[in-house]
Design a protein around this motif. Sequence first.
Motif, PDB file in Angstrom:
ATOM      1  N   ARG A 194      55.428   1.503  -5.012  1.00  0.00           N
ATOM      2  CA  ARG A 194      56.822   1.321  -4.613  1.00  0.00           C
ATOM      3  C   ARG A 194      57.661   2.459  -5.192  1.00  0.00           C
ATOM      4  O   ARG A 194      57.687   2.658  -6.409  1.00  0.00           O
ATOM      5  N   PRO A 195      58.333   3.211  -4.327  1.00  0.00           N
ATOM      6  CA  PRO A 195      59.084   4.368  -4.809  1.00  0.00           C
ATOM      7  C   PRO A 195      60.216   3.970  -5.746  1.00  0.00           C
ATOM      8  O   PRO A 195      60.839   2.929  -5.587  1.00  0.00           O
ATOM      9  N   VAL A 196      60.468   4.828  -6.709  1.00  0.00           N
ATOM     10  CA  VAL A 196      61.655   4.732  -7.550  1.00  0.00           C
ATOM     11  C   VAL A 196      62.498   5.957  -7.232  1.00  0.00           C
ATOM     12  O   VAL A 196      62.081   7.086  -7.480  1.00  0.00           O
ATOM     13  N   GLY A 197      63.650   5.738  -6.630  1.00  0.00           N
ATOM     14  CA  GLY A 197      64.418   6.869  -6.131  1.00  0.00           C
ATOM     15  C   GLY A 197      63.826   7.361  -4.820  1.00  0.00           C
ATOM     16  O   GLY A 197      63.376   6.573  -3.981  1.00  0.00           O
ATOM     17  N   TRP A 198      63.776   8.659  -4.661  1.00  0.00           N
ATOM     18  CA  TRP A 198      63.268   9.223  -3.413  1.00  0.00           C
ATOM     19  C   TRP A 198      61.757   9.012  -3.298  1.00  0.00           C
ATOM     20  O   TRP A 198      61.023   9.285  -4.250  1.00  0.00           O
ATOM     21  N   PRO A 199      61.265   8.530  -2.159  1.00  0.00           N
ATOM     22  CA  PRO A 199      59.820   8.424  -1.965  1.00  0.00           C
ATOM     23  C   PRO A 199      59.172   9.808  -1.971  1.00  0.00           C
ATOM     24  O   PRO A 199      59.813  10.814  -1.640  1.00  0.00           O
ATOM     25  N   THR A 200      57.908   9.833  -2.325  1.00  0.00           N
ATOM     26  CA  THR A 200      57.130  11.063  -2.249  1.00  0.00           C
ATOM     27  C   THR A 200      55.833  10.764  -1.524  1.00  0.00           C
ATOM     28  O   THR A 200      55.458   9.596  -1.330  1.00  0.00           O
ATOM     29  N   ALA A 201      55.119  11.812  -1.152  1.00  0.00           N
ATOM     30  CA  ALA A 201      53.851  11.643  -0.445  1.00  0.00           C
ATOM     31  C   ALA A 201      52.853  10.841  -1.279  1.00  0.00           C
ATOM     32  O   ALA A 201      51.972  10.179  -0.726  1.00  0.00           O
ATOM     33  N   ARG A 202      52.987  10.851  -2.607  1.00  0.00           N
ATOM     34  CA  ARG A 202      52.048  10.135  -3.478  1.00  0.00           C
ATOM     35  C   ARG A 202      52.194   8.615  -3.355  1.00  0.00           C
ATOM     36  O   ARG A 202      51.319   7.875  -3.810  1.00  0.00           O
ATOM     37  N   ASP A 203      53.293   8.151  -2.766  1.00  0.00           N
ATOM     38  CA  ASP A 203      53.494   6.711  -2.605  1.00  0.00           C
ATOM     39  C   ASP A 203      52.713   6.150  -1.412  1.00  0.00           C
ATOM     40  O   ASP A 203      52.702   4.926  -1.202  1.00  0.00           O
ATOM     41  N   PHE A 204      52.054   7.013  -0.652  1.00  0.00           N
ATOM     42  CA  PHE A 204      51.363   6.603   0.569  1.00  0.00           C
ATOM     43  C   PHE A 204      49.927   7.109   0.551  1.00  0.00           C
ATOM     44  O   PHE A 204      49.580   8.022  -0.197  1.00  0.00           O
TER      45      PHE A 204
END
Length: 339
Positions: free
Chosen positions: A15-25
Amino acid sequence: MTESTVSTQIQLVTRPVGWPTARDFRTVSVDLPELAPGEVRVTNEFVSVDPYMRGRMNDVKSYAPPYVLGEAMTGGAVGRVVASASDTIKVGDVVVHQFGWRDRVQEGAAGFRVVPELSGVPLSAYLGVLGMTALTAYVGLLDVAAFKAGDTVFVSGAAGAVGSMVGQIARLKGAKRVIGSAGSPDKVALLTQKYGFDAAFNYRDGDIAGQLAAVAPDGIDVYFDNVGGEHLEAALATLNNGGRAALCGAISTYNNTEATPGPRNMVNIVGRGLTLKGFIVGNYVHHFPEFSAEMAGWLASGEIVFDETVVDGIDHAVEAFLGLLRGENTGKMVVRTVA
């Protein structure tokens, strides 16, 4: 050639904290089983990415359940049936559904809606101008904000998929003046030169309240909010007595890690008798038949135009979503899953 039974899917893994990044997927390949009775298999042609999806990545109570970690992301998509064990949906049918971020999907027929192929209209239109996106604009303006002919309308994020529809519908319904904000000079020009807005400004130039006041010297009667934050405060400063606001989204705040301060001029709601109403389009789907009829006519006559930002490849869905949050799209952002 044998139709593939492998589904490439995008899953949320953290679950992203702030802006999502590619590592969240992560991207996974799933082998689809033999069709069970009543199931259909669909090859998606286009998948939608939308701002509301950011909220579903948080594990908080909302109008839609949060995404489940380790499962494929859901959302709008349109594709073609390639195998069917259903009595109601046949091979070759074009269908829309909410099974989202994958190139192939296999589910019960009840989860799909068959739609016609329209000459000269891409299937992706069912995710935008002919789908829930434009329905959001339609009901938000006409029902939630109680628009009436002669109103002056302000739309934030007006070059996006929803905002561009709001402005055009307002014009067609007899608005006195339609004003929009956008995030680049090119988008500002698009609003006035293509979508028929009477005035527009670049919010990245700052002083949103001052810019709005300059292009709306007689105030505004309706505000359609896609952005929140400073835009909402500016609208509260500019709305005339009895003004109405449809609160659709607040994309400027979606990636904040701390609570966003509210507008400093909320007292105007009382003093000017304003009405602010938030809404979720899912509560207004009963308007879909009338919306579909009007929108089909406007499209056929050329009175409504639309833009799309198309990203190729299901493996680039995350890039498309992050680009959407950064405002890199003009009109609807979609992912084309097939060449």
